[in-house]
Design an enzyme around this catalytic site. Structure first.
Site, PDB file in Angstrom:
ATOM      1  NE  ARG A  63      48.437  41.318  38.979  1.00 41.06           N
ATOM      2  CZ  ARG A  63      47.482  40.376  39.052  1.00 41.06           C
ATOM      3  NH1 ARG A  63      47.553  39.437  39.974  1.00 41.06           N
ATOM      4  NH2 ARG A  63      46.470  40.376  38.224  1.00 41.06           N
ATOM      5  CD  GLU A 100      41.922  38.961  28.816  1.00 37.69           C
ATOM      6  OE1 GLU A 100      42.755  39.381  29.641  1.00 37.69           O
ATOM      7  OE2 GLU A 100      42.244  38.469  27.726  1.00 37.69           O
TER       8      GLU A 100
HETATM    9  C1  PRP Z   1      43.575  41.721  36.892  1.00 33.22           C
HETATM   10  C2  PRP Z   1      44.358  43.014  36.835  1.00 33.22           C
HETATM   11  C3  PRP Z   1      43.274  44.045  36.779  1.00 33.22           C
HETATM   12  C4  PRP Z   1      42.191  43.364  35.982  1.00 33.22           C
HETATM   13  C5  PRP Z   1      42.152  43.913  34.571  1.00 33.22           C
HETATM   14  O1  PRP Z   1      43.142  41.522  38.195  1.00 33.22           O
HETATM   15  O2  PRP Z   1      45.207  43.165  37.953  1.00 33.22           O
HETATM   16  O3  PRP Z   1      42.802  44.396  38.066  1.00 33.22           O
HETATM   17  O4  PRP Z   1      42.490  41.970  35.989  1.00 33.22           O
HETATM   18  O5  PRP Z   1      41.172  43.325  33.781  1.00 33.22           O
HETATM   19  P1  PRP Z   1      40.034  44.164  33.015  1.00 33.22           P
HETATM   20  O6  PRP Z   1      40.662  45.384  32.431  1.00 33.22           O
HETATM   21  O7  PRP Z   1      39.525  43.216  31.962  1.00 33.22           O
HETATM   22  O8  PRP Z   1      38.971  44.508  33.995  1.00 33.22           O
HETATM   23  P2  PRP Z   1      42.387  40.197  38.703  1.00 33.22           P
HETATM   24  O9  PRP Z   1      40.913  40.398  38.515  1.00 33.22           O
HETATM   25  O10 PRP Z   1      43.009  39.012  38.042  1.00 33.22           O
HETATM   26  O11 PRP Z   1      42.556  40.198  40.268  1.00 33.22           O
HETATM   27  P3  PRP Z   1      43.796  40.015  41.269  1.00 33.22           P
HETATM   28  O12 PRP Z   1      44.644  41.257  41.102  1.00 33.22           O
HETATM   29  O13 PRP Z   1      43.135  39.981  42.614  1.00 33.22           O
HETATM   30  O14 PRP Z   1      44.522  38.771  40.908  1.00 33.22           O
HETATM   31  N1  ADE Z   2      43.695  40.833  33.843  1.00 35.74           N
HETATM   32  C1  ADE Z   2      42.881  40.739  32.783  1.00 35.74           C
HETATM   33  N2  ADE Z   2      43.509  40.158  31.758  1.00 35.74           N
HETATM   34  C2  ADE Z   2      44.763  39.876  32.189  1.00 35.74           C
HETATM   35  C3  ADE Z   2      45.898  39.283  31.579  1.00 35.74           C
HETATM   36  N3  ADE Z   2      45.850  38.862  30.315  1.00 35.74           N
HETATM   37  N4  ADE Z   2      47.018  39.148  32.310  1.00 35.74           N
HETATM   38  C4  ADE Z   2      47.058  39.579  33.598  1.00 35.74           C
HETATM   39  N5  ADE Z   2      46.019  40.138  34.225  1.00 35.74           N
HETATM   40  C5  ADE Z   2      44.890  40.291  33.517  1.00 35.74           C
END
Ligand code: PRP
Ligand code: ADE
Length: 178
Positions: A63, A100
């Site tokens: 994103r 997370e």
């Molecule tokens: C989500 C979000 C961040 C990350 C944040 O991405 O877009 O990149 O999690 O989490 P953090 O602060 O605990 O590291 P995700 O890993 O779900 O990947 P995606 O965008 O490819 O769906």
């Molecule tokens: N990436 C890590 N935690 C998330 C949450 N709660 N919602 C969307 N993206 C995330």
């Protein structure tokens, strides 16, 4: 709460137990689909840097690509994709990170930023900060000067903002879910 954060909050959807039980997933696809909310989010992210010499915006897959592309256009900056491992075709630097709800590795092309270039890092959300910390390591490894890291959403209880600030990175977020 500011009028901007009220509007953005109303445009974001929350999905319980995705991708794992106990996670409240903050889904920005609904925001991206609303022309006014999308524009206001991008404007809100770009606003502090208008008129500054920003060479590149680095966006974290997936994103962060959408927001970062729009920001780079507004700032007349280049765009650097930070991708999940195995997706970039040229020579890369790689880092492992935790988030997370899991563990992964991300990469950046070695020639994507030059020593001393001013870069803004962007993603949709900061939770534990593990993902953003990994991106900061990659950018700094290649000598980037990280002006700031910005996110639409902060989950402050998970400590990501503090983690980045402790690395000396200025953090800006538009809304937070306590
Ligand atoms: C989500 C979000 C961040 C990350 C944040 O991405 O877009 O990149 O999690 O989490 P953090 O602060 O605990 O590291 P995700 O890993 O779900 O990947 P995606 O965008 O490819 O769906
Ligand atoms: N990436 C890590 N935690 C998330 C949450 N709660 N919602 C969307 N993206 C995330």
């Amino acid at each position: 709460m500011s009028e901007l954060s009220t509007e953005l909050r109303a445009a974001i959807r929350t999905i319980p137990d995705y991708p794992k039980p106990g996670i409240l997933f903050r889904d920005i696809t609904t925001l991206l689909g609303q022309p006014r909310a999308f524009r206001r989010a991008v404007d809100g992210l770009v606003h502090p840097y208008a008129g500054l010499q920003v060479s590149k915006v680095a966006g974290i897959e997936a994103r962060g690509f959408i927001l970062g592309g729009a920001m780079a256009h507004q700032l007349s900056a280049g765009f650097v994709p930070i991708r999940k491992k195995g997706k970039l075709p040229h020579e890369t630097v790689r880092v492992a990170y935790s988030l997370e709800y899991g563990l992964d590795e991300m990469e950046m092309h070695k020639d994507a930023v030059a020593e001393g270039e001013s870069v803004i890092l962007v993603d949709d959300l900061i939770a534990t900060g593990g993902t953003a910390e990994g991106a900061v390591k990659l950018l700094r490894q290649m000598g980037a000067n990280i002006v700031a890291a910005c996110f639409v959403i902060d989950l402050p209880d998970l400590g990501g903002r503090k983690k980045l600030e402790n690395l000396g990175v200025q953090v800006r977020t538009l809304i937070s879910y306590e």
